[in-house]
Design an enzyme around this catalytic site. Structure first.
Site, PDB file in Angstrom:
ATOM      1  N   TRP A  14       0.817  -1.223   0.000  1.00  8.61           N
ATOM      2  CA  TRP A  14       0.000   0.000   0.000  1.00  8.61           C
ATOM      3  C   TRP A  14       0.851   1.273   0.000  1.00  8.61           C
ATOM      4  O   TRP A  14       0.319   2.369  -0.138  1.00  8.61           O
ATOM      5  CB  TRP A  14      -0.959  -0.007   1.202  1.00  8.61           C
ATOM      6  CG  TRP A  14      -2.128  -0.934   1.039  1.00  8.61           C
ATOM      7  CD1 TRP A  14      -2.455  -1.647  -0.080  1.00  8.61           C
ATOM      8  CD2 TRP A  14      -3.131  -1.233   2.020  1.00  8.61           C
ATOM      9  NE1 TRP A  14      -3.605  -2.372   0.150  1.00  8.61           N
ATOM     10  CE2 TRP A  14      -4.035  -2.143   1.429  1.00  8.61           C
ATOM     11  CE3 TRP A  14      -3.349  -0.833   3.340  1.00  8.61           C
ATOM     12  CZ2 TRP A  14      -5.144  -2.642   2.120  1.00  8.61           C
ATOM     13  CZ3 TRP A  14      -4.449  -1.334   4.028  1.00  8.61           C
ATOM     14  CH2 TRP A  14      -5.339  -2.226   3.413  1.00  8.61           C
ATOM     15  N   LYS A  15       2.144   1.120   0.234  1.00  4.69           N
ATOM     16  CA  LYS A  15       3.033   2.297   0.251  1.00  4.69           C
ATOM     17  C   LYS A  15       2.460   3.359   1.195  1.00  4.69           C
ATOM     18  O   LYS A  15       1.970   3.001   2.254  1.00  4.69           O
ATOM     19  CB  LYS A  15       3.252   2.813  -1.183  1.00  4.69           C
ATOM     20  CG  LYS A  15       3.710   1.686  -2.118  1.00  4.69           C
ATOM     21  CD  LYS A  15       4.133   2.157  -3.485  1.00  4.69           C
ATOM     22  CE  LYS A  15       4.551   0.958  -4.324  1.00  4.69           C
ATOM     23  NZ  LYS A  15       5.101   1.350  -5.637  1.00  4.69           N
ATOM     24  N   HIS A 100      13.069  -2.369  -1.224  1.00  3.72           N
ATOM     25  CA  HIS A 100      12.183  -1.803  -2.247  1.00  3.72           C
ATOM     26  C   HIS A 100      12.890  -0.631  -2.931  1.00  3.72           C
ATOM     27  O   HIS A 100      13.587   0.150  -2.280  1.00  3.72           O
ATOM     28  CB  HIS A 100      10.861  -1.353  -1.627  1.00  3.72           C
ATOM     29  CG  HIS A 100       9.823  -1.071  -2.667  1.00  3.72           C
ATOM     30  ND1 HIS A 100       9.809   0.101  -3.395  1.00  3.72           N
ATOM     31  CD2 HIS A 100       8.801  -1.820  -3.138  1.00  3.72           C
ATOM     32  CE1 HIS A 100       8.806   0.051  -4.264  1.00  3.72           C
ATOM     33  NE2 HIS A 100       8.185  -1.100  -4.125  1.00  3.72           N
ATOM     34  N   GLY A 178       4.742   1.963 -11.026  1.00  2.00           N
ATOM     35  CA  GLY A 178       3.925   3.173 -11.032  1.00  2.00           C
ATOM     36  C   GLY A 178       3.897   3.873 -12.380  1.00  2.00           C
ATOM     37  O   GLY A 178       3.445   5.011 -12.487  1.00  2.00           O
ATOM     38  N   SER A 215       3.365  -2.313 -12.089  1.00  2.00           N
ATOM     39  CA  SER A 215       2.153  -2.077 -12.882  1.00  2.00           C
ATOM     40  C   SER A 215       1.322  -3.338 -13.130  1.00  2.00           C
ATOM     41  O   SER A 215       0.759  -3.529 -14.211  1.00  2.00           O
ATOM     42  CB  SER A 215       2.498  -1.380 -14.210  1.00  2.00           C
ATOM     43  OG  SER A 215       3.075  -0.105 -13.953  1.00  2.00           O
ATOM     44  N   GLY A 237      -0.156   0.288  -6.991  1.00  2.00           N
ATOM     45  CA  GLY A 237      -1.342   1.089  -7.299  1.00  2.00           C
ATOM     46  C   GLY A 237      -2.647   0.314  -7.340  1.00  2.00           C
ATOM     47  O   GLY A 237      -3.659   0.763  -6.784  1.00  2.00           O
TER      48      GLY A 237
HETATM   49  P1  13P Z   1       2.845  -0.432  -8.966  1.00  2.00           P
HETATM   50  O1  13P Z   1       1.994  -1.689  -8.972  1.00  2.00           O
HETATM   51  O2  13P Z   1       2.092   0.785  -8.557  1.00  2.00           O
HETATM   52  O3  13P Z   1       3.616  -0.286 -10.237  1.00  2.00           O
HETATM   53  O4  13P Z   1       3.946  -0.643  -7.795  1.00  2.00           O
HETATM   54  C1  13P Z   1       4.692  -1.814  -7.769  1.00  2.00           C
HETATM   55  C2  13P Z   1       5.463  -1.860  -6.513  1.00  2.00           C
HETATM   56  O5  13P Z   1       6.362  -1.077  -6.289  1.00  2.00           O
HETATM   57  C3  13P Z   1       5.077  -2.862  -5.513  1.00  2.00           C
HETATM   58  O6  13P Z   1       6.000  -2.939  -4.470  1.00  2.00           O
END
Ligand code: 13P
Length: 253
Positions: A14-15, A100, A178, A215, A237
């Site tokens: 979820w960042k 990460h 992203g 993505s 995302g």
């Molecule tokens: P996205 O799915 O938003 O590209 O992010 C991937 C990610 O960094 C998962 O740790």
């Protein structure tokens, strides 16, 4: 659960999204959309502040496992704002990300620091997900293998055989995170093959779980999971929307 569980793994990073109220609402909706399935694992990496809300909302759904996004490299002490691996374990987390690319880029987590963090994660009884991946510049310069090898060896050479066997990996090409630009399944398969051989060279478990990240969305999950050597996905995302993450987790059902 065995260390080498071969079930596909669907992981939500979820960042810096979904505070406590949003996390509670997410889990409430997700539980309605996603019934437990014994043939897959689902792991969430919420921000620390949302851990309690996540656990309260998922309490009677132990199939929705908890991980955290980062820990400090020390066991404890005067480190304002930081959280230790043992605190994360005490909170109910089972997993922790390390390496990460956003941590590498924004917070200066270098190979040495990442290795120290993985050591703490393992010592606390958590399962690390070690993230590796190349930038576009590195890929275009033909440095894919060299970068993956360096990132993996920096951690694996510092661990005992027993600890090496407890690692899960994520291959996340930085240029696909992203950006909406996903690695083609053939590129993912090739990179996962390289990661696997570097893991073997550095004394790790060649058959370890390796997730693909970058993505991932409902429209590409099936082809990515079908790529040889892809054992699951780490989703950014598309994981903060219950409908889309439930669709991803239902792949192959
Ligand atoms: P996205 O799915 O938003 O590209 O992010 C991937 C990610 O960094 C998962 O740790």
């Amino acid at each position: 659960m065995s260390e080498n569980d071969r079930r596909p793994m669907f992981a939500a990073n979820w960042k810096m999204h979904l505070g406590p109220a949003d996390a509670e609402a997410f889990v409430g909706r997700f539980r309605d959309l996603y019934a437990p399935r014994g043939d897959a694992r689902v792991v969430f990496f919420p921000p620390y502040l949302s851990v309690a809300a996540f656990l309260a909302a998922s309490g009677d759904r132990p199939d929705l496992e908890l991980g955290v996004q980062d820990v400090h490299q020390e066991e404890g002490g005067a480190h304002t704002g930081a959280v230790s691996a043992s605190m994360a374990a005490q909170s109910g987390a089972l997993w922790c990300l390390a390496g990460h690319s956003e941590r590498r880029r924004e917070f200066g987590d270098d190979d040495e620091l990442i290795a120290a963090k993985v050591g703490r994660i393992l010592a606390a009884g958590l399962r690390p997900v070690l993230c590796v991946g190349e930038t576009l510049g590195e890929r275009e310069a033909g440095r894919l293998e060299e970068v993956l090898s360096r990132q993996l060896a920096a951690v694996l050479t510092r661990l005992s055989d027993e600890d090496r066997a407890r690692l899960t990996y994520a291959y996340e090409p930085v240029w696909a995170i992203g950006t909406g630009r996903t690695a083609a399944p053939s590129d993912a398969a090739e990179a996962h093959g390289l990661v696997r051989s570097e893991i073997g060279r550095a004394g790790g478990v060649v058959g370890a779980t390796i997730l693909y990240g970058g993505s991932v969305k409902p429209g590409n999950i099936d082809e990515l999971l079908a790529a040889p050597g892809v054992d699951g996905v780490l989703v950014g995302g598309a994981s903060v929307d219950p409908e889309s993450f439930a669709a991803i987790c239902s792949s192959g059902r």
